[in-house]
Write a protein that holds these residues in place. Structure first.
Motif, PDB file in Angstrom:
ATOM      1  N   PRO A  81       0.703  -1.219  -0.130  1.00  0.00           N
ATOM      2  CA  PRO A  81      -0.121   0.056  -0.015  1.00  0.00           C
ATOM      3  C   PRO A  81       0.937   1.329  -0.043  1.00  0.00           C
ATOM      4  CG  PRO A  81      -0.260  -1.299   2.127  1.00  0.00           C
ATOM      5  CD  PRO A  81       0.612  -2.097   1.237  1.00  0.00           C
ATOM      6  N   TYR A  82       0.217   2.336  -0.581  1.00  0.00           N
ATOM      7  CA  TYR A  82       0.995   3.673  -0.588  1.00  0.00           C
ATOM      8  C   TYR A  82       1.133   4.323   0.630  1.00  0.00           C
ATOM      9  CZ  TYR A  82       1.696   8.607  -1.694  1.00  0.00           C
ATOM     10  OH  TYR A  82       1.960  10.069  -1.863  1.00  0.00           O
ATOM     11  N   ILE A  83       0.010   4.082   1.505  1.00  0.00           N
ATOM     12  CA  ILE A  83       0.075   4.856   2.896  1.00  0.00           C
ATOM     13  C   ILE A  83      -0.108   3.645   3.942  1.00  0.00           C
ATOM     14  CG2 ILE A  83      -1.468   6.133   4.587  1.00  0.00           C
ATOM     15  CD1 ILE A  83      -0.680   8.028   2.485  1.00  0.00           C
ATOM     16  N   THR A  84       0.897   3.613   4.778  1.00  0.00           N
ATOM     17  CA  THR A  84       0.992   2.716   5.824  1.00  0.00           C
ATOM     18  C   THR A  84       1.392   3.689   7.214  1.00  0.00           C
ATOM     19  OG1 THR A  84       3.165   2.315   5.645  1.00  0.00           O
ATOM     20  CG2 THR A  84       1.536   0.597   4.578  1.00  0.00           C
ATOM     21  N   CYS A 135      -7.967   6.868  -8.686  1.00  0.00           N
ATOM     22  CA  CYS A 135      -9.176   6.005  -8.238  1.00  0.00           C
ATOM     23  C   CYS A 135      -8.618   5.165  -7.408  1.00  0.00           C
ATOM     24  CB  CYS A 135      -9.792   5.471  -9.435  1.00  0.00           C
ATOM     25  SG  CYS A 135     -10.768   6.301 -10.406  1.00  0.00           S
ATOM     26  N   GLY A 136      -7.886   5.540  -6.037  1.00  0.00           N
ATOM     27  CA  GLY A 136      -7.480   4.621  -5.284  1.00  0.00           C
ATOM     28  C   GLY A 136      -8.144   4.764  -3.963  1.00  0.00           C
ATOM     29  N   VAL A 137      -7.254   4.398  -2.861  1.00  0.00           N
ATOM     30  CA  VAL A 137      -7.705   4.362  -1.453  1.00  0.00           C
ATOM     31  C   VAL A 137      -8.732   5.814  -0.978  1.00  0.00           C
ATOM     32  CG1 VAL A 137      -7.354   3.870   0.938  1.00  0.00           C
ATOM     33  CG2 VAL A 137      -5.992   2.662  -0.935  1.00  0.00           C
ATOM     34  N   CYS A 159     -11.553   8.841 -13.261  1.00  0.00           N
ATOM     35  CA  CYS A 159     -10.473   8.920 -14.234  1.00  0.00           C
ATOM     36  C   CYS A 159      -9.180   8.498 -13.335  1.00  0.00           C
ATOM     37  CB  CYS A 159     -10.318  10.274 -14.802  1.00  0.00           C
ATOM     38  SG  CYS A 159      -9.067  10.502 -15.770  1.00  0.00           S
ATOM     39  N   ASP A 160      -8.418   7.477 -13.949  1.00  0.00           N
ATOM     40  CA  ASP A 160      -7.193   7.317 -13.378  1.00  0.00           C
ATOM     41  C   ASP A 160      -6.147   7.100 -14.650  1.00  0.00           C
ATOM     42  OD1 ASP A 160      -6.112   5.710 -10.564  1.00  0.00           O
ATOM     43  OD2 ASP A 160      -5.267   5.075 -12.181  1.00  0.00           O
ATOM     44  N   ALA A 161      -4.733   7.134 -14.182  1.00  0.00           N
ATOM     45  CA  ALA A 161      -3.706   6.853 -15.399  1.00  0.00           C
ATOM     46  C   ALA A 161      -3.714   5.454 -15.936  1.00  0.00           C
ATOM     47  CB  ALA A 161      -2.355   7.330 -14.540  1.00  0.00           C
ATOM     48  N   LEU A 226      -6.523  16.440  -2.390  1.00  0.00           N
ATOM     49  CA  LEU A 226      -5.916  15.622  -1.454  1.00  0.00           C
ATOM     50  C   LEU A 226      -4.446  15.351  -1.930  1.00  0.00           C
ATOM     51  CD1 LEU A 226      -8.686  12.939  -0.909  1.00  0.00           C
ATOM     52  CD2 LEU A 226      -8.302  15.112   0.379  1.00  0.00           C
ATOM     53  N   ASP A 227      -4.059  15.985  -2.979  1.00  0.00           N
ATOM     54  CA  ASP A 227      -2.682  15.448  -3.409  1.00  0.00           C
ATOM     55  C   ASP A 227      -1.787  16.962  -3.681  1.00  0.00           C
ATOM     56  OD1 ASP A 227      -4.229  16.635  -5.563  1.00  0.00           O
ATOM     57  OD2 ASP A 227      -4.555  14.593  -6.616  1.00  0.00           O
ATOM     58  N   TYR A 228      -1.944  17.646  -2.517  1.00  0.00           N
ATOM     59  CA  TYR A 228      -1.389  18.965  -2.734  1.00  0.00           C
ATOM     60  C   TYR A 228      -1.350  19.864  -3.995  1.00  0.00           C
ATOM     61  CZ  TYR A 228       1.336  17.847   1.619  1.00  0.00           C
ATOM     62  OH  TYR A 228       1.608  17.524   2.854  1.00  0.00           O
ATOM     63  N   MET A 293      -7.967  22.856  -0.116  1.00  0.00           N
ATOM     64  CA  MET A 293      -6.650  22.215  -0.083  1.00  0.00           C
ATOM     65  C   MET A 293      -6.535  21.300   1.152  1.00  0.00           C
ATOM     66  SD  MET A 293      -3.786  21.585  -1.654  1.00  0.00           S
ATOM     67  CE  MET A 293      -3.507  22.501  -2.997  1.00  0.00           C
ATOM     68  N   ASN A 294      -7.205  20.095   1.142  1.00  0.00           N
ATOM     69  CA  ASN A 294      -7.113  19.381   2.281  1.00  0.00           C
ATOM     70  C   ASN A 294      -5.686  18.471   2.378  1.00  0.00           C
ATOM     71  OD1 ASN A 294      -9.720  20.413   2.781  1.00  0.00           O
ATOM     72  ND2 ASN A 294     -10.787  18.484   2.922  1.00  0.00           N
ATOM     73  N   MET A 295      -4.770  19.025   3.373  1.00  0.00           N
ATOM     74  CA  MET A 295      -3.578  18.144   3.451  1.00  0.00           C
ATOM     75  C   MET A 295      -3.746  17.142   4.404  1.00  0.00           C
ATOM     76  SD  MET A 295      -1.522  21.648   3.823  1.00  0.00           S
ATOM     77  CE  MET A 295      -2.987  22.214   4.735  1.00  0.00           C
TER      78      MET A 295
HETATM   79  N1  LIG Z   1      -5.016  14.946   2.184  1.00  0.00           N
HETATM   80  C1  LIG Z   1      -5.065  13.948   2.837  1.00  0.00           C
HETATM   81  O1  LIG Z   1      -5.464  13.969   4.084  1.00  0.00           O
HETATM   82  C2  LIG Z   1      -4.362  12.766   2.411  1.00  0.00           C
HETATM   83  C3  LIG Z   1      -4.388  11.458   3.251  1.00  0.00           C
HETATM   84  C4  LIG Z   1      -3.940  10.278   2.767  1.00  0.00           C
HETATM   85  C5  LIG Z   1      -3.397  10.350   1.169  1.00  0.00           C
HETATM   86  N2  LIG Z   1      -3.405  11.553   0.714  1.00  0.00           N
HETATM   87  C6  LIG Z   1      -2.970  11.644  -0.503  1.00  0.00           C
HETATM   88  O2  LIG Z   1      -3.689  11.101  -1.313  1.00  0.00           O
HETATM   89  C7  LIG Z   1      -3.186  10.584  -2.597  1.00  0.00           C
HETATM   90  C8  LIG Z   1      -3.879   9.356  -2.902  1.00  0.00           C
HETATM   91  O3  LIG Z   1      -3.493   8.451  -2.066  1.00  0.00           O
HETATM   92  P1  LIG Z   1      -4.077   6.928  -2.088  1.00  0.00           P
HETATM   93  O4  LIG Z   1      -3.889   6.396  -0.579  1.00  0.00           O
HETATM   94  O5  LIG Z   1      -5.426   6.793  -2.439  1.00  0.00           O
HETATM   95  O6  LIG Z   1      -3.142   6.196  -3.064  1.00  0.00           O
HETATM   96  P2  LIG Z   1      -3.553   5.082  -4.189  1.00  0.00           P
HETATM   97  O7  LIG Z   1      -2.123   4.681  -4.669  1.00  0.00           O
HETATM   98  O8  LIG Z   1      -4.415   4.035  -3.418  1.00  0.00           O
HETATM   99  O9  LIG Z   1      -4.400   5.694  -5.286  1.00  0.00           O
HETATM  100  C9  LIG Z   1      -3.812   6.519  -6.190  1.00  0.00           C
HETATM  101  C10 LIG Z   1      -4.324   6.366  -7.678  1.00  0.00           C
HETATM  102  O10 LIG Z   1      -3.921   7.422  -8.471  1.00  0.00           O
HETATM  103  C11 LIG Z   1      -3.409   6.817  -9.876  1.00  0.00           C
HETATM  104  N3  LIG Z   1      -2.561   7.514 -10.443  1.00  0.00           N
HETATM  105  C12 LIG Z   1      -1.142   7.667 -10.214  1.00  0.00           C
HETATM  106  N4  LIG Z   1      -0.932   8.901 -11.113  1.00  0.00           N
HETATM  107  C13 LIG Z   1      -2.069   9.189 -11.673  1.00  0.00           C
HETATM  108  C14 LIG Z   1      -2.131  10.318 -12.834  1.00  0.00           C
HETATM  109  N5  LIG Z   1      -1.024  11.155 -12.984  1.00  0.00           N
HETATM  110  N6  LIG Z   1      -3.155  10.503 -13.282  1.00  0.00           N
HETATM  111  C15 LIG Z   1      -4.245   9.949 -12.732  1.00  0.00           C
HETATM  112  N7  LIG Z   1      -4.222   8.903 -11.746  1.00  0.00           N
HETATM  113  C16 LIG Z   1      -3.222   8.651 -11.540  1.00  0.00           C
HETATM  114  C17 LIG Z   1      -3.010   5.632  -9.323  1.00  0.00           C
HETATM  115  O11 LIG Z   1      -3.296   4.556 -10.449  1.00  0.00           O
HETATM  116  C18 LIG Z   1      -3.910   5.261  -8.102  1.00  0.00           C
HETATM  117  O12 LIG Z   1      -5.029   4.407  -8.439  1.00  0.00           O
HETATM  118  C19 LIG Z   1      -1.786  10.826  -2.336  1.00  0.00           C
HETATM  119  O13 LIG Z   1      -1.170  11.951  -2.736  1.00  0.00           O
HETATM  120  C20 LIG Z   1      -1.647  10.856  -1.005  1.00  0.00           C
HETATM  121  O14 LIG Z   1      -0.483  11.401  -0.344  1.00  0.00           O
HETATM  122  C21 LIG Z   1      -4.037  12.714   1.075  1.00  0.00           C
END
Ligand SMILES: NC(=O)c1ccc[n+]([C@@H]2O[C@H](COP(=O)([O-])OP(=O)(O)OC[C@H]3O[C@@H](n4cnc5c(N)ncnc54)[C@H](O)[C@@H]3O)[C@@H](O)[C@H]2O)c1
Length: 323
Positions: A81-84, A135-137, A159-161, A226-228, A293-295
């Motif tokens: 997972p990306y986040i742990t 479209c992730g977590v 939409c996802d890459a 959520l992604d800066y 902008m939710n960090m």
């Molecule tokens: N603001 C907050 O509170 C907070 C909390 C947790 C995570 N985050 C951030 O949210 C983001 C997503 O985290 P996650 O846990 O869902 O990750 P994740 O890996 O589950 O999901 C990310 C998705 O983005 C897709 N992706 C990657 N590059 C892409 C692009 N250029 N265009 C479109 N899609 C793309 C991936 O295929 C994946 O499905 C991260 O930047 C993370 O740091 C923010």
């Protein structure tokens, strides 16, 4: 001390509605000055990776603790997972640690809830169409929260890459919310067409090429990042009539380090705490374009963790460990 694994946490059956209520209340207390939450320090052992320390104390809820959370963009390639991370709760009266728990579920749920809180105060209440980039977590929990806060939501533009990620998201969320019309979009520009609320959750990178440009967010729309500043150009953020954040102090402190947020507008209207506490008005008309902008803030984690802790005490969930 109680130890709660990820499964223990999930089995405590805290719903998105429960998390939304806790997080909205956390924002309200923050807005009333009843929280202590210094900007999060972090270490960066790999390029674009972070491990952040996120402490907070929330009065009234009486929750004190620290989340130690990492985000590694290279993990998904390894099947990880990306986040742990872990969260430690302390007894506010004695400082003694009372619980250690996995924080991945908490992070995802409270992040989604922060999107729900932003939508509650800043989206048009009649919003029918949401768009999700990445479209992730976090996208999944964001949609769960939008369903709770926007009763007229009918359509979700996805939409996802990686098309396989879009498909997985649509299959899973389609099963969870059969009444929603989930539509796959070929490009971020297509995804923006007609969207009332846009949530972006792609990996945070230091030198992004943001796909969302000025003119794409519709009149009356709400953008939530959520992604800066990975998904939105500076011009796209600056064209919004009002710019909000979940924590202005943290935004400015992160900006000072010179890597992120150079493109955010100088004038920040409010943080979600001020909106939740009624100190500042949320949306005032149907034509404003608004940006949030939710960090991610530790107050959200601590209020959620406190509910989980209380449920674990009551049900005997988890493992009791000596200090
Ligand atoms: N603001 C907050 O509170 C907070 C909390 C947790 C995570 N985050 C951030 O949210 C983001 C997503 O985290 P996650 O846990 O869902 O990750 P994740 O890996 O589950 O999901 C990310 C998705 O983005 C897709 N992706 C990657 N590059 C892409 C692009 N250029 N265009 C479109 N899609 C793309 C991936 O295929 C994946 O499905 C991260 O930047 C993370 O740091 C923010």
């Amino acid at each position: 001390m109680i130890y709660l694994s990820r499964k223990d946490v999930e089995d405590l059956d805290m719903t998105m509605k429960d998390v939304l209520a806790a997080v909205d209340n956390g924002f309200r207390l923050k807005g009333l000055g009843k929280t202590e939450m210094p900007p999060k320090p972090g270490i960066h052992p790999r390029p674009n990776a972070f491990v952040h320390a996120m402490p907070a104390y929330v009065q009234e809820v009486e929750s004190a603790g620290l989340k130690w959370v990492s985000g590694y963009p290279s993990n998904p390639d390894k099947g990880l997972p990306y986040i742990t991370g872990l969260l430690v709760l302390n007894d506010p009266a004695t400082g003694i640690p009372i619980a250690v728990m996995d924080c991945a579920w908490i992070t995802a749920m409270r992040t989604g809830a922060s999107v729900g809180v932003a939508a509650k105060y800043l989206a048009r209440p009649d919003s029918r169409t949401a768009a999700i980039l990445g479209c992730g977590v976090q996208a999944r929990t964001s949609l769960m929260a939008l369903v709770e806060t926007l009763p007229q939501l009918k359509e979700v533009l996805c939409c996802d890459a990686f098309p396989a990620a879009t498909k997985r998201f649509m299959d899973e969320m389609g099963q969870r919310f059969p009444k929603l019309n989930l539509i796959s979009c070929a490009s971020p520009a297509d995804m923006m067409k007609g969207a009332d609320v846009v949530v972006t959750a792609i990996p945070i990178v230091a030198k992004p090429k943001p796909p969302l440009e000025a003119g794409m967010l519709k009149v009356g729309g709400l953008g939530v990042s959520l992604d800066y500043d990975s998904a939105w150009t500076s011009a796209a953020m600056k064209e919004c009539d009002r710019f909000c954040s979940d924590d202005v102090g943290q935004l400015l402190s992160t900006k000072e380090h010179g890597v992120y947020f150079s493109g955010v507008p100088k004038k920040i209207y409010a943080d979600l705490g001020e909106l939740a506490a009624g100190k500042k008005k949320g949306r005032t008309n149907d034509r404003e374009k608004i940006f949030a902008m939710n960090m991610g803030i530790a107050v959200d984690d601590m209020v959620t963790a406190k509910v989980l802790y209380e449920r674990a005490v009551k049900t005997g969930a988890g493992v009791r460990l000596p200090l």
